[in-house]
Write a protein that holds these residues in place. Structure first.
Motif, PDB file in Angstrom:
ATOM      1  N   GLU A 206       0.847  -1.213   0.000  1.00 55.34           N
ATOM      2  CA  GLU A 206       0.000   0.000   0.000  1.00 55.34           C
ATOM      3  C   GLU A 206       0.877   1.254   0.000  1.00 55.34           C
ATOM      4  O   GLU A 206       1.934   1.263   0.662  1.00 55.34           O
ATOM      5  N   HIS A 207       0.422   2.272  -0.747  1.00 62.12           N
ATOM      6  CA  HIS A 207       1.156   3.542  -0.826  1.00 62.12           C
ATOM      7  C   HIS A 207       0.162   4.704  -0.586  1.00 62.12           C
ATOM      8  O   HIS A 207      -0.966   4.691  -1.081  1.00 62.12           O
ATOM      9  N   ARG A 235      -1.542   4.877   7.404  1.00 65.77           N
ATOM     10  CA  ARG A 235      -0.391   3.958   7.424  1.00 65.77           C
ATOM     11  C   ARG A 235      -0.317   3.162   6.110  1.00 65.77           C
ATOM     12  O   ARG A 235      -1.321   2.699   5.589  1.00 65.77           O
ATOM     13  N   GLU A 236       0.885   3.049   5.617  1.00 64.03           N
ATOM     14  CA  GLU A 236       1.109   2.184   4.460  1.00 64.03           C
ATOM     15  C   GLU A 236       1.447   0.757   4.938  1.00 64.03           C
ATOM     16  O   GLU A 236       2.179   0.560   5.907  1.00 64.03           O
ATOM     17  N   THR A 237       0.950  -0.258   4.269  1.00 62.44           N
ATOM     18  CA  THR A 237       1.263  -1.672   4.608  1.00 62.44           C
ATOM     19  C   THR A 237       1.856  -2.361   3.369  1.00 62.44           C
ATOM     20  O   THR A 237       1.584  -1.952   2.226  1.00 62.44           O
ATOM     21  N   ALA A 238       2.653  -3.399   3.683  1.00 63.23           N
ATOM     22  CA  ALA A 238       3.258  -4.181   2.581  1.00 63.23           C
ATOM     23  C   ALA A 238       3.428  -5.629   3.037  1.00 63.23           C
ATOM     24  O   ALA A 238       3.642  -5.898   4.214  1.00 63.23           O
TER      25      ALA A 238
END
Length: 400
Positions: A206-207, A235-238
Motif C-alpha cells: 500500500e502507498h 499507514r502504508e502496509t506491505a
C-alpha cells in the motif's frame, strides 16, 4: 598338559623344520615352543655354568610336579635335552589340533623317548639331576652310537627268538566339516545433501498519495465544524515472504540378510599303507618283507615313534655296515646316519612297485619320496646307500 604334544629330535635342524611346518599349518608362535631356541646356545651356557637348571625350570613349567607321572615326564625330557636333544612342544586348543600337530611332528623322525629312556636306565640312569653337567659333543656322539648299537642287538635277538612282529596297516579317513568365513557384505552410509529450489509468491503493498487541489466555494456547515486543529494519520502496509520447511519421508532403504544352502562335492585323496611279502631263500639274509609307506608310526601326547622303527622289517645289517665302511667310511660320519637310507632302499626293492625296476627309471620317484620324508638328509649324500639296499634285495647289485 591334556592337549600338549611333545616331540624330541636329535637334530636341531629337524626341530627347527618341525616348528616352521607347524607355524605354516596355522599354529601361532605362542602355541609352539622349541627348546633350546638356538642351536645348543642355551645348553652351552648351562654347561659352562656347570648345571642344567634352565632345563629343569622349563619342564617344571610344562609338566608341573604334582604327581609321580609328572615327575617322570619331567625327568625323561629334561635328561634328553641334557644329552643334546631338542624338544618341540605344541599347546593344542582342541583334539583336532592335537591330532594335526602329531601328524606334522611324525614326519620329521622324532625320537622314541620311551625306548631311549629304557636304554638310559639299563646303563644305570635313575633320574634327572639338575646339578649334572651338560653332555659334551663327544659324549653326545658316544651316547647315540651306543644307543644305535643296542637297538641293532635287540632287533637281532628278537629275530632269533622267533617273536612275532606286527606291521600296522594305517588308512586315512576323509573328514569334512564346515566353518563360517567372511564373504563380503554391504555398508550403509547416511549423509545430508542440499539442492536449490525456487518458488513464486505475490506480495501486496500500500502507498499513500497526497494531492492538493485549488477550490473556491462557500464553506459549508461541515466545513466550519471541521475547522479546528488536529491530525490525520494514514499507514502504508506491505507483504513480505515468510519461508518455513517441513520434513517428509519419501523413501525407505531396508537392509536384511537371506540365508541359502548349497551342496559342494569335496574331492581329495586318502592314504593307506600296503604290505608286500616276499618269500626268501634260506641263504638270503635280506629283509623278510617291506611296506610301501615310508612311515606309518603314530605319536602319543608324551612322545613320538621314529621312522622305520616298528613298521620296517628288521634284519642283520652287517652287510650294510661293510658297504658303508667302503663307500662312506673315509668321509667321516656315522653308520647310523645312513641306516634309514639302506632300509628305505631294501623296502623299495622288495615292493611290488619297484620289483622289476631299472634304477635310472625309479630314481626320480625314490628321490621325491625320500626328500619328502627326510628333509634334513640330502639325496645326493645317501642315494648310493638307497641303491645298494634296493639291489641287495633284488640281487642285481653292481660291481663294487
Amino acid at each position: 598338559m591334556e592337549n600338549t604334544v611333545v616331540g624330541v629330535y636329535d637334530s636341531y635342524a629337524q626341530a627347527q623344520n618341525v616348528m616352521n611346518e607347524l607355524l605354516a599349518c596355522g599354529f601361532s608362535r605362542d602355541e609352539v615352543q622349541l627348546s633350546p631356541e638356538a642351536d645348543r646356545t642355551s645348553l652351552t651356557q648351562d654347561r659352562d655354568s656347570g648345571t642344567g637348571s634352565g632345563i629343569g625350570h622349563f619342564f617344571r613349567s610344562l609338566f608341573g610336579m604334582e604327581d609321580e607321572e609328572d615327575r617322570m615326564h619331567h625327568d625323561v625330557y629334561a635328561e634328553a635335552m641334557r644329552r643334546g636333544s631338542c624338544v618341540v612342544t605344541v599347546d593344542a586348543d582342541s583334539e583336532e589340533e592335537r591330532e594335526r600337530a602329531i601328524e606334522v611332528m611324525n614326519r620329521f623322525d622324532p625320537v622314541d623317548i620311551d625306548e631311549r629312556s629304557s636304554q638310559w636306565r639299563s646303563q644305570g640312569w635313575t633320574g634327572y639331576d639338575a646339578a649334572a653337567p651338560m653332555y659334551t659333543d663327544s659324549e653326545i656322539e658316544k651316547d647315540r652310537t651306543l644307543y644305535g648299537q643296542n637297538r641293532t642287538t635287540d632287533s637281532t635277538a628278537q629275530s632269533m627268538r622267533g617273536e612275532q612282529q606286527r606291521i600296522p596297516i594305517v588308512e586315512e579317513e576323509l573328514q569334512v566339516g564346515k566353518r563360517a568365513v567372511q564373504r563380503g557384505g554391504v555398508r550403509i552410509y547416511q549423509r545430508m545433501t542440499e539442492k536449490p529450489v525456487q518458488e513464486s509468491v505475490t506480495l501486496r503493498e500500500e502507498h499513500v498519495n497526497v494531492e492538493r487541489h485549488p477550490v473556491d466555494q462557500p464553506a459549508s456547515e461541515a466545513d466550519l465544524t471541521a475547522m479546528k486543529e488536529g491530525a490525520i494519520e494514514l499507514r502504508e502496509t506491505a507483504e513480505e515472504p515468510v519461508v518455513s520447511k517441513s520434513a517428509r519421508v519419501v523413501e525407505e532403504v531396508v537392509v536384511g540378510k537371506e540365508a541359502t544352502e548349497r551342496t559342494e562335492n569335496i574331492n581329495d585323496t586318502v592314504r593307506r599303507t600296503e604290505v608286500d611279502v616276499e618269500q626268501l631263500g634260506a641263504a638270503d639274509r635280506s629283509t623278510t618283507g617291506a611296506t610301501t609307506a615310508a612311515d606309518t608310526s603314530m605319536a602319543s601326547g608324551t612322545g613320538m615313534r621314529s621312522d622305520y622303527g616298528d613298521s620296517a622289517m628288521t634284519s642283520d645289517d652287517s652287510d650294510y655296515r661293510t658297504h658303508w665302511q667302503n663307500a662312506y667310511g673315509s668321509s667321516g660320519g656315522r653308520y647310523e646316519d645312513y641306516d634309514a637310507a639302506y632300509r628305505y632302499g631294501s623296502m623299495a626293492g622288495g615292493s611290488e612297485r619297484y620289483r622289476n625296476y631299472r634304477w635310472e627309471d625309479a630314481e626320480s620317484n625314490l628321490r621325491s619320496d625320500w626328500e619328502r620324508d627326510h628333509p634334513e638328509s640330502a639325496w645326493d649324500k645317501v642315494k648310493d646307500a638307497v641303491r645298494y639296499g634296493a639291489e641287495r634285495v633284488t640281487g642285481r647289485q653292481r660291481g663294487r
